[in-house]
Design a protein around this motif. Sequence first.
Motif, PDB file in Angstrom:
ATOM      1  N   TYR A 587      -5.007 -35.051  13.265  1.00  0.00           N
ATOM      2  CA  TYR A 587      -6.291 -35.382  13.879  1.00  0.00           C
ATOM      3  C   TYR A 587      -6.172 -35.239  15.396  1.00  0.00           C
ATOM      4  N   VAL A 588      -7.311 -34.849  15.991  1.00  0.00           N
ATOM      5  CA  VAL A 588      -7.467 -34.860  17.446  1.00  0.00           C
ATOM      6  C   VAL A 588      -8.538 -35.912  17.760  1.00  0.00           C
ATOM      7  N   VAL A 609      -7.519 -26.400  17.853  1.00  0.00           N
ATOM      8  CA  VAL A 609      -6.381 -25.888  17.082  1.00  0.00           C
ATOM      9  C   VAL A 609      -6.635 -24.424  16.729  1.00  0.00           C
ATOM     10  N   SER A 610      -5.608 -23.586  16.889  1.00  0.00           N
ATOM     11  CA  SER A 610      -5.730 -22.154  16.601  1.00  0.00           C
ATOM     12  C   SER A 610      -5.239 -21.846  15.195  1.00  0.00           C
ATOM     13  N   THR A 611      -5.883 -20.895  14.554  1.00  0.00           N
ATOM     14  CA  THR A 611      -5.435 -20.438  13.231  1.00  0.00           C
ATOM     15  C   THR A 611      -4.428 -19.292  13.330  1.00  0.00           C
ATOM     16  N   ARG A 615       1.057 -24.408  14.272  1.00  0.00           N
ATOM     17  CA  ARG A 615       0.402 -25.679  14.542  1.00  0.00           C
ATOM     18  C   ARG A 615       1.168 -26.439  15.627  1.00  0.00           C
ATOM     19  N   PRO A 616       0.429 -27.158  16.520  1.00  0.00           N
ATOM     20  CA  PRO A 616       1.104 -27.924  17.571  1.00  0.00           C
ATOM     21  C   PRO A 616       1.797 -29.160  16.989  1.00  0.00           C
ATOM     22  N   ASP A 617       2.731 -29.673  17.761  1.00  0.00           N
ATOM     23  CA  ASP A 617       3.407 -30.904  17.372  1.00  0.00           C
ATOM     24  C   ASP A 617       2.416 -32.054  17.526  1.00  0.00           C
ATOM     25  N   CYS A 618       2.122 -32.740  16.426  1.00  0.00           N
ATOM     26  CA  CYS A 618       1.104 -33.782  16.458  1.00  0.00           C
ATOM     27  C   CYS A 618       1.680 -35.184  16.624  1.00  0.00           C
ATOM     28  N   ASN A 619       2.990 -35.300  16.691  1.00  0.00           N
ATOM     29  CA  ASN A 619       3.621 -36.614  16.675  1.00  0.00           C
ATOM     30  C   ASN A 619       3.553 -37.271  18.054  1.00  0.00           C
ATOM     31  N   ALA A 654     -10.620 -33.364  12.470  1.00  0.00           N
ATOM     32  CA  ALA A 654      -9.466 -33.131  11.586  1.00  0.00           C
ATOM     33  C   ALA A 654      -9.129 -31.638  11.548  1.00  0.00           C
ATOM     34  N   TYR A 655      -7.829 -31.322  11.361  1.00  0.00           N
ATOM     35  CA  TYR A 655      -7.435 -29.916  11.161  1.00  0.00           C
ATOM     36  C   TYR A 655      -6.432 -29.859  10.010  1.00  0.00           C
TER      37      TYR A 655
END
Length: 692
Positions: A587-588, A609-611, A615-619, A654-655
């Motif tokens: 989530y962002v 978020v890019s397809t 995927r970026p680190d979300c932690n 959400a992504y």
Amino acid sequence: MSASQVAGHSGGGGAASQSAAPQRAPQAAALQRAVASGSPVVVDELTTPTELTTALPDGRMRRELSTRPVRVQQGDQWVPVDTDLVAEGDWWVPTASAAQVRFSPGGSELMAQTRTASGEWVSESSKFGTLPAPVVQGDTATYPEVMPGVDLKLVATKTGMASIYVVKSAEAAKSSGLASLQIAVDGAELTSPDQGRVAATADDGSSLIAAQPLWWDSSGGGTYREPGEEAPPAPVSHRLAEDQLTMDVGSSVAQAETGSAKDLVYPLFVDPDWSTGMSDSWYTDAAYPNASYLTAGASDVLRVGNYAPYRSDMFFEFPLDLEGSDVLDAVLNTTQVATAACPPGWISSHYVTIFTPGYTWNQEQAWKQSGDMWWSGTIESKQGAGCGAGPTPLGWTMTDEVAAIVDTGAEWVHFGFTGEDGMSRKHFSRDATLIVEYNNPPDVPTDPRMISPAAVCGTAAVPAAVSATSVTVQVDQTDPDPGNVDTNFDLVKASKLNKVVQEHASGLLAQGPRSATFTGLTEGVTYAWRAIGSDWMADGVGYTPWCYFTVDTTSPPVPTVSTTASSFTVGAPVNVSLSGASDVAGYVYWVAPSKLTSPAPAVPVDGTVSTTVARPDCNGRVTANVRWACSAGATAVTVMPAPLDGLSTLWVSAYDKAGNQSAATGLALYSSVSNPAMAANVDAGHEWQSRR
């Protein structure tokens, strides 16, 4: 007597082969030049007196393995072996020899010297007095009348040297000098390691191996080089001391005269000397079952087949250090020099268990009976040249046998030939060449990955997700023969791994990254792909692991955002629950200092978020305008935003694993417009800092 240099392999024959690993780099460099130029290129680093490796323009490699030296290195050049003698200082030496030997100029008892593989010289001296000056012609130095009625001939051969005593009369044969013909050896200790052979071990442990002394007469046109009729040379009675060989020529000749109805024809020829060098061709004969015919003096002849009372088997041995290569073709080229039985019968070729070259007929038969020596079934049978024909080339196809031996990792191959009927007796040259054409298959591609959209390969249990119906994948391809390698990519549905739905090939290129694009993929289907190298002659040694992915181009629904808080205070965090679809990856979220509105605002740029990239680190990630929270699918995630003022809104997007992103949805961080968040208590001695 003849000797060959011990080279240190289980077979025991010629020059030690080179291990496979260090050969790859020079082969690869030569192959690149061959492909670029369109012409064969010799791999200079792998050239030896008996081996020549060539890179071919079509990507194959060719190795030519000879049983005896065919070239010698002089300075930085390889030149053909030339055994004609030339004066060098006080010695007579061959013009170009792969093994160092030198002959006496006369004037002393010193006859000759031979050099071991490590550089130690072994000297041989006469016990019958000072040698006269030799008469030199071609490869032969003749020392006349070294004893009454006896000449000595020293002959330079491809494998080193041979010495022949020419006994010119029956009176000479019966002389006391030939009854105890003594040869002294200095620089080595003489032993008899097994039946039919003599070893001379130098001070540093290097060795020379000799066949036992042999003799023959002039019947049928025999010369000092070779018997004239079908009988092979006969053994000479002898005994050994540590530094001396003593032969009884007289008793050996007398025994032959007693046992034969034919008169001996003089001169006789006695071969009691050493040769040094590389020899991997020999024969055995039932008529003289304890005699070794490994080098057989100056003789160029191998005997094979049957013609009563003689029965011979013929052998060739070659180094075969090609582990990991695909053998495409293998031919053993031999030369039949004479047909000894007419009409000519058949001889057959076989693969044979490896033993030290130069064994005798009795040793061969004993190993067969004990099961230690195994002969394959017939590989090929040939009649060869007809009666009266001159030297005739005969090629023997050995592709399947050599390929099977290479697959076992064996470093040597041993071929045996035998007669199939009673009239199969033939003579062959000791010079034979095994020509092997082979290919080094490409390596397994490495680092399989998806580059567009970018994603890490998934497993069957946890496939990757991509938001595209066209996917570009990539591997790194290497090959022992760079510059000539293709990579094949296969795509399947994960539910049917044995059915390829798309395949792509890169074409022949230099080694490096390889890519393929799979198109027309179906939404919601899980696929798998893998890659394998090819050089258009053979597939690589293996596939990459399967790389699993699912096509997902659909954005997840907006998440569910809720809180149990009943009151809000500016700057005071509250627990907020975020939940979404099962494929949600994260989530962002951000807090805006304004009331909840509709439609929702766009997601800030740093929260998009890019397809097409990973995927970026979300932690716990924080960027300029947003925070990130990881998700475990539909399991709720708790975040703790704080109101920025009386009317603040938490916005959440959400992504999923493929990078698809939902629209934002909002949660008011106040009870109502008429009941905003309470102001922070700044009189308490500190000020609240806003938390997004």
